[in-house]
Design an enzyme around this catalytic site. Structure first.
Site, PDB file in Angstrom:
ATOM      1  N   LYS A   8      -3.437   6.792  -2.667  1.00  0.00           N
ATOM      2  CA  LYS A   8      -4.347   6.086  -3.579  1.00  0.00           C
ATOM      3  C   LYS A   8      -5.182   5.029  -2.852  1.00  0.00           C
ATOM      4  O   LYS A   8      -6.390   4.934  -3.089  1.00  0.00           O
ATOM      5  CB  LYS A   8      -3.554   5.440  -4.716  1.00  0.00           C
ATOM      6  CG  LYS A   8      -4.413   4.586  -5.625  1.00  0.00           C
ATOM      7  CD  LYS A   8      -3.677   4.109  -6.858  1.00  0.00           C
ATOM      8  CE  LYS A   8      -2.862   2.889  -6.582  1.00  0.00           C
ATOM      9  NZ  LYS A   8      -2.320   2.302  -7.826  1.00  0.00           N
ATOM     10  N   HIS A  57     -41.735  20.921  13.397  1.00  0.00           N
ATOM     11  CA  HIS A  57     -41.365  21.930  12.394  1.00  0.00           C
ATOM     12  C   HIS A  57     -40.361  22.959  12.903  1.00  0.00           C
ATOM     13  O   HIS A  57     -40.494  23.468  14.005  1.00  0.00           O
ATOM     14  CB  HIS A  57     -42.581  22.727  11.893  1.00  0.00           C
ATOM     15  CG  HIS A  57     -43.906  22.201  12.282  1.00  0.00           C
ATOM     16  ND1 HIS A  57     -44.718  21.520  11.405  1.00  0.00           N
ATOM     17  CD2 HIS A  57     -44.577  22.225  13.459  1.00  0.00           C
ATOM     18  CE1 HIS A  57     -45.830  21.166  12.019  1.00  0.00           C
ATOM     19  NE2 HIS A  57     -45.769  21.569  13.266  1.00  0.00           N
ATOM     20  N   ALA A  81       0.822  -1.220   0.000  1.00  0.00           N
ATOM     21  CA  ALA A  81       0.000   0.000   0.000  1.00  0.00           C
ATOM     22  C   ALA A  81       0.852   1.264   0.000  1.00  0.00           C
ATOM     23  O   ALA A  81       0.441   2.295   0.517  1.00  0.00           O
ATOM     24  CB  ALA A  81      -0.927  -0.012   1.218  1.00  0.00           C
ATOM     25  N   GLY A 109       2.288   2.519  -2.909  1.00  0.00           N
ATOM     26  CA  GLY A 109       2.380   3.098  -4.254  1.00  0.00           C
ATOM     27  C   GLY A 109       2.001   4.580  -4.237  1.00  0.00           C
ATOM     28  O   GLY A 109       1.268   5.037  -3.361  1.00  0.00           O
TER      29      GLY A 109
HETATM   30  C1  UD1 Z   1       0.908  -5.017 -10.414  1.00  0.00           C
HETATM   31  C2  UD1 Z   1       1.592  -6.255 -10.975  1.00  0.00           C
HETATM   32  C3  UD1 Z   1       0.838  -6.714 -12.221  1.00  0.00           C
HETATM   33  C4  UD1 Z   1      -0.593  -6.991 -11.871  1.00  0.00           C
HETATM   34  C5  UD1 Z   1      -1.234  -5.778 -11.214  1.00  0.00           C
HETATM   35  C6  UD1 Z   1      -2.590  -6.130 -10.670  1.00  0.00           C
HETATM   36  C7  UD1 Z   1       3.966  -5.994 -10.479  1.00  0.00           C
HETATM   37  C8  UD1 Z   1       5.297  -5.670 -11.040  1.00  0.00           C
HETATM   38  N1  UD1 Z   1       2.941  -5.927 -11.332  1.00  0.00           N
HETATM   39  O1  UD1 Z   1       1.034  -4.006 -11.389  1.00  0.00           O
HETATM   40  O2  UD1 Z   1       1.440  -7.888 -12.733  1.00  0.00           O
HETATM   41  O3  UD1 Z   1      -1.318  -7.349 -13.018  1.00  0.00           O
HETATM   42  O4  UD1 Z   1      -0.443  -5.319 -10.095  1.00  0.00           O
HETATM   43  O5  UD1 Z   1      -3.244  -4.999 -10.167  1.00  0.00           O
HETATM   44  O6  UD1 Z   1       3.860  -6.325  -9.321  1.00  0.00           O
HETATM   45  N2  UD1 Z   1       3.184  -0.621  -4.293  1.00  0.00           N
HETATM   46  C9  UD1 Z   1       3.990  -0.402  -3.200  1.00  0.00           C
HETATM   47  N3  UD1 Z   1       5.256   0.033  -3.403  1.00  0.00           N
HETATM   48  C10 UD1 Z   1       5.770   0.253  -4.637  1.00  0.00           C
HETATM   49  C11 UD1 Z   1       4.950   0.022  -5.759  1.00  0.00           C
HETATM   50  C12 UD1 Z   1       3.654  -0.421  -5.551  1.00  0.00           C
HETATM   51  O7  UD1 Z   1       3.566  -0.583  -2.068  1.00  0.00           O
HETATM   52  O8  UD1 Z   1       6.942   0.632  -4.720  1.00  0.00           O
HETATM   53  C13 UD1 Z   1       1.790  -1.083  -4.083  1.00  0.00           C
HETATM   54  C14 UD1 Z   1       0.753  -0.123  -4.601  1.00  0.00           C
HETATM   55  O9  UD1 Z   1       0.308   0.742  -3.569  1.00  0.00           O
HETATM   56  C15 UD1 Z   1      -0.364  -1.032  -5.057  1.00  0.00           C
HETATM   57  C16 UD1 Z   1       0.330  -2.348  -5.362  1.00  0.00           C
HETATM   58  O10 UD1 Z   1       1.614  -2.283  -4.776  1.00  0.00           O
HETATM   59  O11 UD1 Z   1      -1.299  -1.229  -4.048  1.00  0.00           O
HETATM   60  C17 UD1 Z   1       0.468  -2.578  -6.869  1.00  0.00           C
HETATM   61  O12 UD1 Z   1       1.263  -1.556  -7.400  1.00  0.00           O
HETATM   62  P1  UD1 Z   1       0.980  -0.900  -8.807  1.00  0.00           P
HETATM   63  O13 UD1 Z   1       2.053   0.083  -9.078  1.00  0.00           O
HETATM   64  O14 UD1 Z   1      -0.425  -0.450  -8.915  1.00  0.00           O
HETATM   65  O15 UD1 Z   1       1.232  -2.180  -9.722  1.00  0.00           O
HETATM   66  P2  UD1 Z   1       0.659  -2.428 -11.167  1.00  0.00           P
HETATM   67  O16 UD1 Z   1       1.444  -1.648 -12.148  1.00  0.00           O
HETATM   68  O17 UD1 Z   1      -0.815  -2.259 -11.171  1.00  0.00           O
HETATM   69 CA    CA Z   2      -2.338  -1.310  -9.820  1.00  0.00          CA
END
Ligand code: UD1
Ligand code: CA
Length: 471
Positions: free
Chosen positions: A35, A371, A22, A24
């Site tokens: 997000k 009222h 969580a 990202g």
């Molecule tokens: C990821 C998967 C993809 C899959 C998709 C499903 C990878 C490389 N790819 O891609 O194969 O189809 O999820 O939704 O794993 N997060 C962190 N730290 C980071 C990056 C991300 O905690 O450095 C968390 C984000 O908050 C999110 C989750 O990991 O909740 C997924 O990250 P996101 O960047 O959305 O991955 P996708 O590109 O969607």
């Molecule tokens: Ca995602």
């Protein structure tokens, strides 16, 4: 379900750990919040994911977070900080201590995919254990795989997961995608984490590479194809949040329909996933029900009513009103155009009418406040009647004070009740009185200037007026 002593039968889900990613950035969401705190049906994405893990019976949950708002929202979980957001693989590395010490298997979930559910988690775990897998990827077959990691199979077996940005044309056409949820043998995951590199199109450490590394080592890897492709749906943009809300809305209304809740149509109805509605209740168009709201059987809510953290009894009617952190008893009517603010408790068979605002107060059984009245910080007894336009004057510019109105009191129109003051049992106040002193039981409070009529005073004015209008 909450047990470690053999609970959950042979499944032992209560002995495994879960890591939720969580941290990202969610730049494309343009939201001031993180997000994973964007809401679907009034519930943050992370809340949906946490509840799915808990409903599956998992007790130990770690959340990888970088922002304070997420750490606060993950109350009751172990927090692992990811200072630099270098990808999902890196995020998992940040929770390395948790993975080494919590159970034989680890479930990894994305904090931004709200429709993962307990059945899918449990089903995947059964397959994972049944096949003695080192990793089981939860996958889904979707109509539009754009943006997801594609599941590449060789002779039917899982061979790799390739991100959209790294796909060639053939791979891009694959419709089986990675839902971003996995069961790993903890020891196997730990053994490959250090081997993950960031030599890909996005320059990130991909968790999906852990799967490929395990396969290359000859470990056993499989896919659990989810029954519903919705489990994979994530949110990266406001349009995604809207799409998720549309899906959640349908799912939740359908669940209540199956339970015997009545709807005239679906227009403008948004119900958060944890609301309890008894069979026989009716939800009219334009209602938003959120938080810990509960609604009793045969009650009719709406149209155009918002209830947040509000409990409504049976056979009550709430029409075009806003109620927050309050309770309404059985057989009550509230509205149209009533506002119940925090900590208002409205008894059985009460009648609260138009343009009435109630805050931090109790209203006893059978009382009518029909009222244009403000009730703040006060306690009203049973079977009282309030005329139109009564004001509880609870604030003197510095502090708030409480007033009490006892059972069977009759409060006349346009009474000002200057707190703190008590109006006794069965007492009356005359219309237009400003009550500054307690009124004894059974007394009438009257305190207003006596009326005087000046005979003929208006005659000349009226003549001038008629003359002007007839020009
Ligand atoms: C990821 C998967 C993809 C899959 C998709 C499903 C990878 C490389 N790819 O891609 O194969 O189809 O999820 O939704 O794993 N997060 C962190 N730290 C980071 C990056 C991300 O905690 O450095 C968390 C984000 O908050 C999110 C989750 O990991 O909740 C997924 O990250 P996101 O960047 O959305 O991955 P996708 O590109 O969607
Ligand atoms: Ca995602």
């Amino acid at each position: 379900m909450k047990t470690r002593e053999g609970g959950n039968g042979a499944m032992q889900l209560d002995r495994q750990g879960c890591v939720i990613l969580a941290a990202g950035e969610g730049k494309r969401m343009h939201s001031p919040r993180s997000k994973v705190l964007c809401e679907v049906a009034f519930k943050p994405l992370l809340g949906w994911v946490l509840d799915a893990a808990k409903q599956a019976g998992i007790l130990d949950i770690a959340v990888v977070a970088s922002c304070d708002d997420v750490k606060e929202a993950a109350d009751g979980c172990e927090i692992y900080e990811q200072k630099e957001r270098l990808g999902t693989g890196h995020a998992v590395m940040c929770a390395g201590d948790f993975i080494k010490n919590r159970g034989e298997d680890i479930l990894v979930l994305c904090g931004d995919a709200p429709f993962i559910d307990a059945e899918t988690i449990t089903g995947a775990f059964k397959m994972h254990r049944g096949n003695n897998n080192d990793v089981t990827v939860i996958s889904a077959v979707v109509a539009n795989p754009k943006g997801y990691g594609r599941i590449v199979r060789k002779d039917g077996a899982l061979a790799a997961i390739v991100e959209e940005a790294d796909c060639d044309d053939d791979t891009r056409r694959i419709s089986e995608i990675n839902a971003g949820a996995y069961w790993f043998k903890a020891a196997s995951l730990v053994s490959v984490l250090d081997g993950i590199k960031n030599d890909n199109a996005q320059g990130e450490y991909y968790l999906t590479d852990a799967v490929e590394l395990l396969i290359k080592q000859g470990k056993s890897a499989g896919c659990y194809i989810a029954d519903s492709a919705d489990v994979a749906l994530g949110a990266n943009t406001p349009a995604d949040i809207l799409a998720l809300n549309d899906i959640a809305r349908e799912k939740i209304i359908n669940k209540h329909l199956e339970n015997g809740v009545l709807f005239l149509n679906r227009d403008g109805i948004i119900i958060s996933p944890d609301i309890e509605i008894e069979p026989g209740a009716t939800i009219m168009p334009g209602c938003m029900l959120s938080g810990a709201t509960r609604i009793g059987g045969s009650s009719v809510i709406g149209p155009n009513t918002t209830l947040r953290d509000t409990v409504v009894g049976k056979d009550s009617r709430i029409l075009s009103s806003l109620c927050v952190e309050s309770t309404v008893g059985d057989g009550a009517t509230v509205g149209p155009y009533t506002q119940l603010r925090s900590n208002s408790h409205i008894g059985d068979k009460t009648k609260i009418g138009d343009f009435v605002e109630i805050k931090n107060s109790t209203v006893g059984e059978g009382t009518a406040v029909a009222h244009l009245t403000y009730v703040g910080d006060s306690d009203i007894g049973r079977y009282c009647n309030f005329g139109c336009g009564v004001v509880f004057v609870n604030y003197d510019g510095e502090g708030k004070s409480r007033s009490t109105v006892k059972d069977f009191a009759f409060v006349g129109c346009n009474t000002n009740i200057i707190a703190p003051v008590t109006i006794g049992e069965g007492a009356y106040t005359a219309a237009g009185v400003t009550v500054t002193e307690d009124v004894p039981d059974g007394a009438l409070a009257i305190g207003r200037a006596r009326q005087e009529n000046k005979t003929g005073w208006a005659k000349e004015k009226l003549e001038h007026y008629i003359e002007r209008k007839s020009k």
